[in-house]
Design a protein around this motif. Structure first.
Motif, PDB file in Angstrom:
ATOM      1  N   PHE A   5      -8.812 -10.591  12.262  1.00  0.00           N
ATOM      2  CA  PHE A   5      -9.537 -11.232  11.162  1.00  0.00           C
ATOM      3  C   PHE A   5     -10.241 -10.244  10.243  1.00  0.00           C
ATOM      4  CE2 PHE A   5      -9.169 -14.780  14.113  1.00  0.00           C
ATOM      5  CZ  PHE A   5      -8.799 -15.801  13.254  1.00  0.00           C
ATOM      6  N   THR A   6     -10.428  -8.994  10.668  1.00  0.00           N
ATOM      7  CA  THR A   6     -11.156  -8.026   9.842  1.00  0.00           C
ATOM      8  C   THR A   6     -10.498  -6.655   9.946  1.00  0.00           C
ATOM      9  OG1 THR A   6     -13.231  -9.201  10.208  1.00  0.00           O
ATOM     10  CG2 THR A   6     -13.412  -6.934   9.446  1.00  0.00           C
ATOM     11  N   VAL A   7     -10.301  -6.031   8.795  1.00  0.00           N
ATOM     12  CA  VAL A   7      -9.822  -4.649   8.750  1.00  0.00           C
ATOM     13  C   VAL A   7     -10.653  -3.898   7.723  1.00  0.00           C
ATOM     14  CG1 VAL A   7      -7.459  -5.156   9.485  1.00  0.00           C
ATOM     15  CG2 VAL A   7      -8.002  -5.147   7.055  1.00  0.00           C
ATOM     16  N   SER A   8     -10.766  -2.591   7.907  1.00  0.00           N
ATOM     17  CA  SER A   8     -11.511  -1.789   6.944  1.00  0.00           C
ATOM     18  C   SER A   8     -10.974  -0.373   6.922  1.00  0.00           C
ATOM     19  CB  SER A   8     -13.010  -1.794   7.257  1.00  0.00           C
ATOM     20  OG  SER A   8     -13.253  -1.201   8.498  1.00  0.00           O
ATOM     21  N   GLY A   9     -11.377   0.333   5.896  1.00  0.00           N
ATOM     22  CA  GLY A   9     -11.032   1.737   5.747  1.00  0.00           C
ATOM     23  C   GLY A   9     -12.161   2.436   5.026  1.00  0.00           C
ATOM     24  N   SER A  10     -12.237   3.754   5.224  1.00  0.00           N
ATOM     25  CA  SER A  10     -13.303   4.540   4.595  1.00  0.00           C
ATOM     26  C   SER A  10     -12.719   5.806   3.987  1.00  0.00           C
ATOM     27  CB  SER A  10     -14.363   4.946   5.622  1.00  0.00           C
ATOM     28  OG  SER A  10     -15.020   3.826   6.137  1.00  0.00           O
ATOM     29  N   ILE A  11     -13.442   6.312   2.998  1.00  0.00           N
ATOM     30  CA  ILE A  11     -13.084   7.581   2.383  1.00  0.00           C
ATOM     31  C   ILE A  11     -14.367   8.205   1.838  1.00  0.00           C
ATOM     32  CG2 ILE A  11     -12.681   6.745   0.030  1.00  0.00           C
ATOM     33  CD1 ILE A  11     -10.069   8.472   0.093  1.00  0.00           C
ATOM     34  N   MET A  30     -11.513  -3.476 -11.086  1.00  0.00           N
ATOM     35  CA  MET A  30     -10.836  -3.256  -9.812  1.00  0.00           C
ATOM     36  C   MET A  30      -9.334  -3.013  -9.985  1.00  0.00           C
ATOM     37  SD  MET A  30     -11.178  -2.716  -6.614  1.00  0.00           S
ATOM     38  CE  MET A  30     -12.863  -3.183  -6.281  1.00  0.00           C
ATOM     39  N   GLY A  31      -8.746  -3.567 -11.019  1.00  0.00           N
ATOM     40  CA  GLY A  31      -7.325  -3.365 -11.263  1.00  0.00           C
ATOM     41  C   GLY A  31      -6.951  -1.916 -11.506  1.00  0.00           C
ATOM     42  N   ARG A  32      -7.910  -1.076 -11.802  1.00  0.00           N
ATOM     43  CA  ARG A  32      -7.639   0.356 -11.991  1.00  0.00           C
ATOM     44  C   ARG A  32      -7.299   1.044 -10.682  1.00  0.00           C
ATOM     45  NH1 ARG A  32     -12.967   1.578 -15.280  1.00  0.00           N
ATOM     46  NH2 ARG A  32     -12.700   3.623 -14.345  1.00  0.00           N
ATOM     47  N   TRP A  33      -7.732   0.463  -9.546  1.00  0.00           N
ATOM     48  CA  TRP A  33      -7.533   1.129  -8.258  1.00  0.00           C
ATOM     49  C   TRP A  33      -6.659   0.340  -7.300  1.00  0.00           C
ATOM     50  CZ3 TRP A  33     -12.912  -0.055  -9.438  1.00  0.00           C
ATOM     51  CH2 TRP A  33     -13.457   0.872 -10.319  1.00  0.00           C
ATOM     52  N   SER A  34      -6.743  -0.968  -7.365  1.00  0.00           N
ATOM     53  CA  SER A  34      -6.073  -1.824  -6.395  1.00  0.00           C
ATOM     54  C   SER A  34      -4.578  -1.969  -6.681  1.00  0.00           C
ATOM     55  CB  SER A  34      -6.716  -3.219  -6.405  1.00  0.00           C
ATOM     56  OG  SER A  34      -5.970  -4.114  -5.615  1.00  0.00           O
ATOM     57  N   PRO A  35      -3.734  -1.962  -5.632  1.00  0.00           N
ATOM     58  CA  PRO A  35      -2.314  -2.194  -5.840  1.00  0.00           C
ATOM     59  C   PRO A  35      -1.990  -3.669  -6.090  1.00  0.00           C
ATOM     60  CG  PRO A  35      -2.749  -1.877  -3.518  1.00  0.00           C
ATOM     61  CD  PRO A  35      -4.047  -1.626  -4.240  1.00  0.00           C
ATOM     62  N   GLU A  36      -2.954  -4.564  -5.875  1.00  0.00           N
ATOM     63  CA  GLU A  36      -2.696  -5.997  -5.995  1.00  0.00           C
ATOM     64  C   GLU A  36      -3.588  -6.692  -7.026  1.00  0.00           C
ATOM     65  OE1 GLU A  36      -1.528  -8.364  -2.467  1.00  0.00           O
ATOM     66  OE2 GLU A  36      -3.455  -9.356  -2.800  1.00  0.00           O
ATOM     67  N   ASN A  37      -4.825  -6.269  -7.148  1.00  0.00           N
ATOM     68  CA  ASN A  37      -5.764  -6.925  -8.054  1.00  0.00           C
ATOM     69  C   ASN A  37      -5.595  -6.366  -9.464  1.00  0.00           C
ATOM     70  OD1 ASN A  37      -8.700  -6.835  -9.387  1.00  0.00           O
ATOM     71  ND2 ASN A  37      -8.461  -8.672  -8.141  1.00  0.00           N
ATOM     72  N   MET A 154      -4.818   2.407  -0.167  1.00  0.00           N
ATOM     73  CA  MET A 154      -4.397   2.764  -1.529  1.00  0.00           C
ATOM     74  C   MET A 154      -5.550   2.636  -2.519  1.00  0.00           C
ATOM     75  SD  MET A 154      -0.591   1.060  -1.667  1.00  0.00           S
ATOM     76  CE  MET A 154      -0.321   1.512  -3.360  1.00  0.00           C
ATOM     77  N   THR A 155      -6.312   1.558  -2.405  1.00  0.00           N
ATOM     78  CA  THR A 155      -7.441   1.344  -3.309  1.00  0.00           C
ATOM     79  C   THR A 155      -8.451   2.477  -3.184  1.00  0.00           C
ATOM     80  OG1 THR A 155      -7.172  -1.054  -3.232  1.00  0.00           O
ATOM     81  CG2 THR A 155      -9.337  -0.223  -3.899  1.00  0.00           C
ATOM     82  N   LEU A 156      -8.806   2.834  -1.963  1.00  0.00           N
ATOM     83  CA  LEU A 156      -9.803   3.887  -1.752  1.00  0.00           C
ATOM     84  C   LEU A 156      -9.307   5.247  -2.257  1.00  0.00           C
ATOM     85  CD1 LEU A 156     -11.200   2.866   1.747  1.00  0.00           C
ATOM     86  CD2 LEU A 156     -12.327   2.624  -0.489  1.00  0.00           C
ATOM     87  N   ARG A 157      -8.049   5.570  -2.028  1.00  0.00           N
ATOM     88  CA  ARG A 157      -7.510   6.843  -2.531  1.00  0.00           C
ATOM     89  C   ARG A 157      -7.540   6.871  -4.065  1.00  0.00           C
ATOM     90  NH1 ARG A 157      -3.370   6.036   1.264  1.00  0.00           N
ATOM     91  NH2 ARG A 157      -1.897   5.702  -0.450  1.00  0.00           N
ATOM     92  N   ASN A 158      -7.154   5.746  -4.687  1.00  0.00           N
ATOM     93  CA  ASN A 158      -7.161   5.687  -6.156  1.00  0.00           C
ATOM     94  C   ASN A 158      -8.587   5.762  -6.709  1.00  0.00           C
ATOM     95  OD1 ASN A 158      -4.368   5.461  -6.220  1.00  0.00           O
ATOM     96  ND2 ASN A 158      -4.397   3.227  -6.310  1.00  0.00           N
ATOM     97  N   LEU A 159      -9.519   5.083  -6.058  1.00  0.00           N
ATOM     98  CA  LEU A 159     -10.927   5.128  -6.470  1.00  0.00           C
ATOM     99  C   LEU A 159     -11.458   6.556  -6.392  1.00  0.00           C
ATOM    100  CD1 LEU A 159     -13.575   3.524  -7.165  1.00  0.00           C
ATOM    101  CD2 LEU A 159     -13.968   3.447  -4.692  1.00  0.00           C
ATOM    102  N   LYS A 160     -11.206   7.214  -5.289  1.00  0.00           N
ATOM    103  CA  LYS A 160     -11.660   8.598  -5.093  1.00  0.00           C
ATOM    104  C   LYS A 160     -11.108   9.499  -6.197  1.00  0.00           C
ATOM    105  CE  LYS A 160     -11.130  12.497  -1.872  1.00  0.00           C
ATOM    106  NZ  LYS A 160     -12.514  12.908  -1.663  1.00  0.00           N
TER     107      LYS A 160
END
Length: 169
Positions: A5-11, A30-37, A154-160
């Motif tokens: 029910f829960t997953v997370s990632g950190s960078i 958020m669309g700048r980083w997310s592969p889906e949003n 993917m979102t976190l890598r793009n944000l970074k």
């Protein structure tokens, strides 16, 4: 197989927590980083969001597009931003019910920030067999937990990459 029910990632991002919070707490971006949003619709609030504020998120997966109604549940600058997704639809979020919660936590690490993105599946009332079949149908043969783990990474890598490039870090 047990349902996750829960997953997370950190960078770690080499910018201060307040700067990372400012970026993440603008759902329109958020669309700048997310592969889906893809960000939000025109009716999204601009400026600082507070708990209770609502926005409509735009999403895509392949050729499929949909929108979601979201409500901000936490907005603690430099520390935490969260929202819950509680309606979905193809062009308007008409189908109501608990869908998911997204949370971002920001922890100082020297001159940077550890950003943790967490997705929680709020479809607790769904029977496991139904959730599993639905998930595999809409997430190329995976569970939502597996699918969201990849999206979070993917979102976190793009944000970074973007925030560090902007700051010249």
């Amino acid at each position: 197989m047990t349902r996750v029910f829960t997953v997370s990632g950190s960078i770690v991002v080499d910018v201060p927590p307040e700067a990372v919070y400012e970026a993440v707490s603008r759902p329109a971006d958020m669309g700048r980083w997310s592969p889906e949003n893809l960000g939000t619709t025109g009716e999204a609030a601009s400026g600082a969001l507070t708990p209770g504020d609502r926005f409509v998120g735009r999403n895509k997966r392949g050729r499929f597009r949909w929108v979601t109604r979201c409500t901000v549940t936490a907005a603690d600058p430099g520390r935490r931003f969260a929202f819950r997704v509680h309606a979905i639809g193809r062009t308007r979020p008409r189908l109501r019910g608990p869908i998911a919660t997204w949370e971002y936590r920001f922890e100082p690490t020297g001159a940077g920030t550890r950003v943790t993105e967490t997705w929680t599946d709020d479809r607790r009332a769904w029977p496991a067999f139904l959730a599993g079949a639905f998930d595999r149908l809409v997430t190329p043969g995976r569970t939502f937990a597996e699918f969201q783990t990849r999206n979070i990474d993917m979102t976190l890598r793009n944000l970074k990459r973007e925030l560090e490039d902007e700051r010249g870090a």
